[in-house]
Structures are given as C-alpha cells and as structure tokens.
Design an enzyme around this catalytic site. Structure first.
Site, PDB file in Angstrom:
ATOM      1  N   LEU B 223       0.830  -1.213   0.000  1.00  0.00           N
ATOM      2  CA  LEU B 223       0.000   0.000   0.000  1.00  0.00           C
ATOM      3  C   LEU B 223       0.861   1.259   0.000  1.00  0.00           C
ATOM      4  CD1 LEU B 223      -2.762   1.354   0.378  1.00  0.00           C
ATOM      5  CD2 LEU B 223      -2.402   1.151   2.835  1.00  0.00           C
ATOM      6  N   ASP B 224       0.620   2.120  -0.931  1.00  0.00           N
ATOM      7  CA  ASP B 224       1.278   3.439  -0.979  1.00  0.00           C
ATOM      8  C   ASP B 224       2.786   3.355  -1.133  1.00  0.00           C
ATOM      9  OD1 ASP B 224      -1.223   4.519  -0.609  1.00  0.00           O
ATOM     10  OD2 ASP B 224      -1.005   4.702   1.550  1.00  0.00           O
ATOM     11  N   GLU B 225       3.285   2.210  -1.594  1.00  0.00           N
ATOM     12  CA  GLU B 225       4.736   2.108  -1.716  1.00  0.00           C
ATOM     13  C   GLU B 225       5.203   1.883  -3.145  1.00  0.00           C
ATOM     14  OE1 GLU B 225       6.533  -0.347   1.255  1.00  0.00           O
ATOM     15  OE2 GLU B 225       5.813   1.017   2.823  1.00  0.00           O
TER      16      GLU B 225
END
Lengths: 279, 279, 279, 279
Positions: B223-225
């Site tokens: 997530l979000d990386e």
C-alpha cells in the site's frame, strides 16, 4: 520613541478574552502595534500575541492581565532584548554560515555567545566572525560522557535562550534535551515525518521521491518528533543522485533554519500538544 | 504529415548506445523530434526515449534496434494511439471531475471506457459526460468477493491500458494489482512516504506539519509504496484544521493525478527498482 | 445552532478600536468564532473581519458598532447567504469547468445563475450542469453595441453579487466595469504586472522566463491593473514552447481563480488603494 | 581517473547531428557521462552538451567534430578548470556572503580573484575570507569616469571569466557591458519582467502583488532585459510592508544568484536570442 512590549497569552478559551485584554490595553493607554489571536477549538485553547507601545511598567501590565485571564493561563510581557544563542554544528558549514552572515549583517536580534562542535573543522570559519568556538570531541568517550562535557561547556556560556543545531549530527539524550527544554531548535534534512533518522537524502533517493525538503523543529525526547516550526521543499527528478539531492537540499535547510530562528527570536512561536502556533 | 513513433529503450548501459541507436535513425532517414537519455550509474542502466518521424515499418525499426542493443533490452516502438483508460472512484468528485473536464476538452489522448465505483454517488456527474458508470458495491460481500466482481466488471470493458484510482478509497489485494501490473495509477493524499495509510490529513494535522501534499504513484503490492510519478505540496499553518487541509489538499491531488495520467498516456515514464524515470 | 454573522470593518485607525468592538461583542453575549485585524500604517487604515455567533438582530449590532467607530467607517454585518454569481467565458473550458465541478460538489457557497459567452462553444459543457447558457455574440456589432447586449442579458439575471471572468477574452469598457464595480473577478494568464495585455504566454516565451503564473484580480478601468486577489506560479524551462506553457499554465489559472472566488464568497477580501487585504 | 571534457555544440539543426557527434565519441572510445540535446524548432537551432571521458587531445576532438557539424557551428571542448570570478557589490551583504560561504566550503569550482565595490562597507566581511577588496568610489566623478576606474581595476585582475553583480546597485553603461559581453551575471530583486528598474520591492508593494521574486540574468545593454538564467518566488500578503518584502526577498535573491553562478561555472548555459537553454 515609546517602548514596545510583546504580550504572549496562552490559556483556556472563554468568552470575552479579547475584550478583557484589549480593555486593559485601552485603559492603560497602550497602542496596539500588531495583534494576532487563534483559538484551537479541538483543545479549547486561546493564543494571543500583541505588540503594544506605551508608558507602562511591564510587571504592572502582567499583573493586571493575570487578573482577567483564566486560571493557569500562561502569560508573558516581554520587553524585547537580545537573546543569547549558542550554535552547534558538526562538519557542514552551510547552515552555520548562513546564520553567521545574517548575524554579521545585523539581521538577527540576538547575541551568538559561542559555537560548540564535536570537531574543530568549522573553527576557521567561525573565528572569522570573532565568535568563540568550542571543540568538544566525542572521540574516546561514550555518549553520556560526551554529553556531560557538552553540558559543562554550555553552562560556562551563561544563560542561554536558544541552542540552534545547525547540522549537529549527533543524537542528544533526554537528559540534554530536558536541560534545555523548549530551547533547542534543530534542522532536519527531510520533509518530516518522512525519512526520520539517519541519511534522509539516501532514503529519499532510494524511495524515488520527486520532492525533497527540510524541517526546522524544537527538539524533544523523540528524535525528529518535536514540534515543527517551518518546512519547505524543492522539486527533484530521476537525474538527481543522493549527493545532488543533498547539495540542493542544503539551500532549503539553511533558509528554513534561519527562518525558524528568526521566529523564535521575535517570540512568535507558541508550542501546544507537540504543534506550533506561529504569529 | 509523416508518422511519428515513440522509441523506448531500457537496457544495461554500455559504450556506444547513443551512437548505435542514432545511427539506425539516421540511415533509416528518421528525423529525431525529441530525444532524452539517462544513465542510472548505480544500477548501470540506460534509458532512452526518442520521438522520431519518417516512413518506416515499426516492426522493422524494432528489429534493427534489437540487433544493436544489449541482450535483455526492453524495447518499444510505439505508434501513438488513444489508450483505453478506466477510472475508479468512491465518493469524492474532485479528481474524477478534473479528468472528465480535461477529457471533454480533448486534453487527454485516451478513451475513457468507463468509471467503476463501489458507490453510485458519482453516477450523476459521470453520466453528464456520456461515460458508462458501473457501481460494484462492496456491501454484503467480503474483500475477495468484491474484488472478483470488480475484476469481472473490468474484464468486460475490453483491453485496459491504465486504471486510474481517482480517490478510490479501498485497498486492492495483490491479486487485483497483479492482474493489472504497472497499469494502476493512484493518487495518495499525502506527501509520500509521510502519512502512509488511512486519513493522512488527520495524521498531518496531528503531527503539526507546515506543508501538505499529494503523490501520484503506480500501485504495487505494498500500500502506498509503489513507484512515485509526481508529487506536489502547499503550505499550511496552525489555523488549518484537518478538514481545511483536506479541502485545500484536493486541489493538489487533482492536479498531480492528472499530470501523472498525462505522462503515462504519452509513454514518458520508465519504472525501475521502484522508481520512475520521466522524460 | 446559533446564527453566525460576518462583521467587516474598514475605517481610519485610532486607539481602542479592538476594545470598543470586542466590548460590544462581549456585552451582547456574542461568541467570537474567528477574528482578524490589520492596520495599514502607511494609510492609517484599520481592517477587521470577525465571525461572531449568538442571538442578535444584525441591524441592532450594526447600529451599536457604528456608534463606536470613527466617522465614515465602512461597516457590514452579514448573515451568510448564497450569493448570486454569473460566469463569463469565451472558448476555453478549464477555468469554467473547474468552477462547475466544485459547484456540483457543493464546495462553493453560491448560486450560479448563468453563464454568458460570446460564443456557443461551451454550451454543451454548461448544459450538463443544468445552468442556463446565454450566447451574446460579438459578431456583426461594435464593442459598445455588444456590451449593451451583454448588460441587457445580465440585467435579466436578477441581482448579481459577482461576475467571474473565467477566461472571457474580450476587454470590457469602463461603462460595463462601473455597472458592476468591485463585483468582477478576472483571471489573467500571467504573473501580473508582467505581461499585461494579449497573449501573455507568447510574451513570456519570447522573454525566456523560467516561471509562468496566473493572477486573479478585481477588474477596474485599466486592463489587468485592478486589485490582485491571488497569484501563483509554476517553473518552466527552455523546452517549453508557448503552447506548452499555455497548457501547463491553465492548471494555475483555474486553481487561482477558484481560490479567489471562494475568498469573495466568504467575504474575506477588503479592497483599499488598489490592493486587497485578505483574511 | 580518465579526464573529462565538456562538449558544447550550438548550430543550425539538421538530420543526423546526434548520430555524427556520437559516432565520433564512439570511435574515439570516449565514454558519455551525460548528454543533453535540445532543438529550438522556431529558430531551427540545435544545442548539445555532452560530458565525455577518455584519452584524447581536446584540440583533435574539436577538429573532428567541426568536420561533421554545419558551417558556422559554435563548438567548445572544455577541459574543466577553475574559472576566474570577480564579485561586485554595493552595500548589502546577503548575496555576497552566500557566495563567500559556498566558496569557503569548496562548493564553487572557481577562483574568486576579487571583490569590487563602490563603497568600503563590505570590506570587513570580504577580508575575513582573504579575498582582495577594491573600493572604487563613484563619489566626485561622473558615470563615465567611474566606469573607467572600474574597468581599470578589473583589467588589473587578469583574465576574468565571470563578473557576478551580487547586488551591485549602479547601472552599467554599454561600454562596460560590451567589454565583458556574456560574462556579467546580475541578480535583479524582482520577478522580471515585472518591476524593471529601481526599488522593485516598493513597486511590488504599491502594486499589491501576492508573490515576490528574484531573477538572475546575463547583463546586456538594456537594463534588466538580458537573458534570464534562473528565477524563483515566495508568497507574500497584505501584512508585508515593502521593507519586509525586501528582507524576505533577500533569501530568494541569494539562492537564485548562487544557482546561476553554479550553472555558469559548469558550462551549462547556452544563450540564444536573448534566452537561455540550460542543461
């Protein structure tokens, strides 16, 4: 020219505070030079910074204000004076040099009483400005011992209003931080809370960010987690290696740190719940 | 007007690559409209994007280029075409609306084949633009079942070049992400890697930051990386509550997401080691 | 919920103004929701915007305030209401569309009573949002005649609080401007006062600037010289032709114009000596 | 370590230039460290900056390149060396000081051979850095005579690559400018072309702008109209008097000027039709 006073109020919010405070200013014949208020509704807190001009004994003004403010109010009536500042640095000269040039130009309303470093590298630069330089090496001693030496050195410099960590690259223990609570301003070379800790430019490069930044903050016991005073960023792209990010980031670091110091010297910063209110 | 082709090369670096590639362009009588190269010295990788114009069969050009490039080179010779894009959203309309207005104005070189949402709230907006809207509710079903429905819906929309998460507020599983690997662009409402996860504006408010931002990135399993495509920020101060930060942040979100989509549609983004090279 | 009022004061500065105003608030049992003051020392002018909440007749409050303010003070006590807004545009849809999307999302506290254009090109877009569209063509008539038609059309739309020129590309005469004095907000596609007049992106390209910008301002009789409300910029480089500057500049234009409109709708703008004070 | 050369090409555009140049690099066994090209389609001009590494006589490389380039091509093959720089200033120390601190830190790849001023005010600062300071007063002499003295002083300093006007507040005549054509870099304290001429901060304050800026540019015969190298801005509001704008603007001025100087020292700037191409 009449004297000016900075009145700083930080208390629980309640109806009529502006009225009560301005009433005292009015009846004491004080002129309001500037006036800022803010209510933090989440915490029901009232913050006010007024600069007033007139003939009054500051102790009297303080007493009168206390009488109308809620219990436990924080109140300061400050006659502006040159604050005593100590700079700490390690090897890099950009943030330190920026402060020195401003100081030399009379831009900073303070007295820099000394520069303390764990290396002697910056002594040639500092000595140009006729400011005492104290090398307190960390070699051959553990963290506690090194800090004791630092604290001993600092205590010899008299009363200190602010310690500015102008790229001082060692972590301070809570003992040190508590000794100078709310008085230590650090520049962290990233856009906090991103890239806490060591080598933020390398971290930023590895993450592939398109923006890098710098954060000036008060130091508390948790590394890089104190109240933020000022931040700024610049855009980068894939062609910037981490050394280039570091080089360009230095410009942001020094401007942000000097800005934070200036705000502190002008008594413009309130700290509340790990945040700053800045007027 | 002669036809233009986008030549995208991504391979191990070695001496002579520019010479070998430009030699083929020259001898094939292709005009270089624009040319960008970058060498990632850390990973010894060479990236090149050329736009060339002339009379040539793209398959032939590709074959000739492959002969001079290192083994395992990634090579694309693209005749620009309208890409198929699916938008996904939840409740907020700002990012979605920004794309729709640009699309209507002919600014985006793509075909928006549909909008998929877990709510029907945005249908009135989307239907104004004569774009099919598909509500795939997540209510009454677990995450896997919901994603299966989403995937079924998406597969009915034909070949998809990019899925744009225009404030789609549910986490996608790795199954979904792998199905559309390197094709999903998300807007995260913070300056990544700060404030990963839920409610970044609340996190930012709690932390007392002086800048808020938005990040457009490709989605991978963490997530979000995923690789960051574009970021921008605006300044805030103590007077901004988190709702105000959110409101002002939306302007950054939508501009950054639309910018990232445009870069993708123009084949300007290379991804390597979780970073983007953007020409 | 108690009712809120916006109190706007603009008068000559004198000692005790904050005290006198806050005294009335206090004795009328009004709660100060937010409070901003500014003294323009050059012109000895005092500006104040307070939002107060409580039970009071606004006419009474206004009367009481007038009694303590200097003669010739400008004073407004405003019960927030949806203002009537007319949008004017020519061919480009980005600024208009940005306002429409925000309006649809309920972000703008106003009623858009119509869009007036000298072309019918934007009618398909506007009609999606169920807003009346009025084409007032300038073809076949001179400037005065065209403006008379415009004014006739506008007068049919009832009382207008603000006219927003969302890329309306014709110069308005002083007759028009005086009819809607202090009510016309324009977006100029440059960083004023640079590149006044036509084709600012071409001017910027020719000059070789490294930054382009946009300016939202009130319109007065001198083209592009009215009071500035908001400005912003983006960086460009030698690779940006003027069309690319124009394309990227549109993002700045629309955000800046929407921001200015929002400030106006919230009664946050004072105008004095061709400058704005914004709280 | 092998030697590096900067190859700068500026010529009419024609097909095959990249091929022909890279062919020579390849056959001469030169490694391309970095490579940038740009075609100005409006003027049909090709610009290229390559950094190559390898064993070669630069004169030979230059000769071989000239043979494949169009007639009248501008070509430089530069073995990086410390350039000779003269700083000129008047009374303010911020821009000068910023360069001195960077110079002391080894950040600038040059030799500062002297500082020339029409006052002696900055001598104490400059002498800290062991750089010769030359006061050439303008008092008691007319502009021409003063410039003759300046030129005489400069000619004594040997060959000069760049003259940096670090807030030198006197206008230079065309005679001076022509003597050091393309070698004079100025910082103008506004966002050019806004506020050309004297007291730009006062002009900006009067105009009520919401952004102020600074511009580094080469000096030509028209004051403040030379090719722009770098620009940046900061936001201001109604509370900033012109002195505060000036104070905050200094931070932008110094960063922008130092950035421009660094670009010049690295031979990254091409000038064409009063614009810069910067790689």
């Amino acid at each position: 020219m009449t004297k000016q006073y900075r009145v700083l109020i930080d208390c629980n919010d309640e109806k009529g505070l502006v009225y009560k405070v301005s009433s005292i200013f009015f009846h004491r014949n004080l002129n309001i030079i500037s006036n800022n208020e803010f209510v933090d509704k989440t915490h029901n807190k009232f913050f006010m910074r007024s600069v007033v001009a007139g003939e009054i004994d500051p102790a009297t003004l303080k007493q009168e204000l206390l009488e109308v403010l809620p219990k436990n109010a924080n109140l300061d009536v400050i006659a502006p004076r040159k604050k005593n500042v100590v700079l700490m640095a390690t090897k890099e000269s950009h943030a330190l040099g920026d402060i020195l040039i401003r100081y030399e130009a009379g831009e900073l309303d303070c007295r820099i009483v000394g520069v303390v470093s764990n290396y002697d590298l910056l002594e040639p630069l500092v000595s140009k400005f006729n400011i005492p330089y104290y090398t307190v090496s960390h070699e051959g001693c553990d963290r506690d011992e090194h800090e004791n030496r630092l604290l001993a050195q600092l205590s010899e410099l008299g009363e200190i209003d602010y310690i500015v960590l102008a790229k001082y690259m060692r972590i301070l223990t809570s003992k040190f931080v508590q000794t100078y609570e709310d008085k230590i301003i650090n520049i962290h070379h990233s856009f906090l809370p991103a890239f806490i800790g060591a080598n933020p430019y390398k971290q930023a490069y590895e993450r592939g960010v398109k923006i890098i930044g710098a954060t000036a903050h008060f130091v508390n016991n948790n590394l890089d987690e104190g109240p933020i005073i000022a931040q700024d960023v610049i855009h980068v792209n894939h062609a910037h290696g981490w050394e280039e990010m570091q080089r360009q980031g230095r410009d942001v670091e020094k401007i942000v740190l000097s800005k934070a110091l200036k705000l502190a010297l002008e008594d413009r910063i309130f700290v509340h719940t790990n945040k700053t209110i800045i007027f």
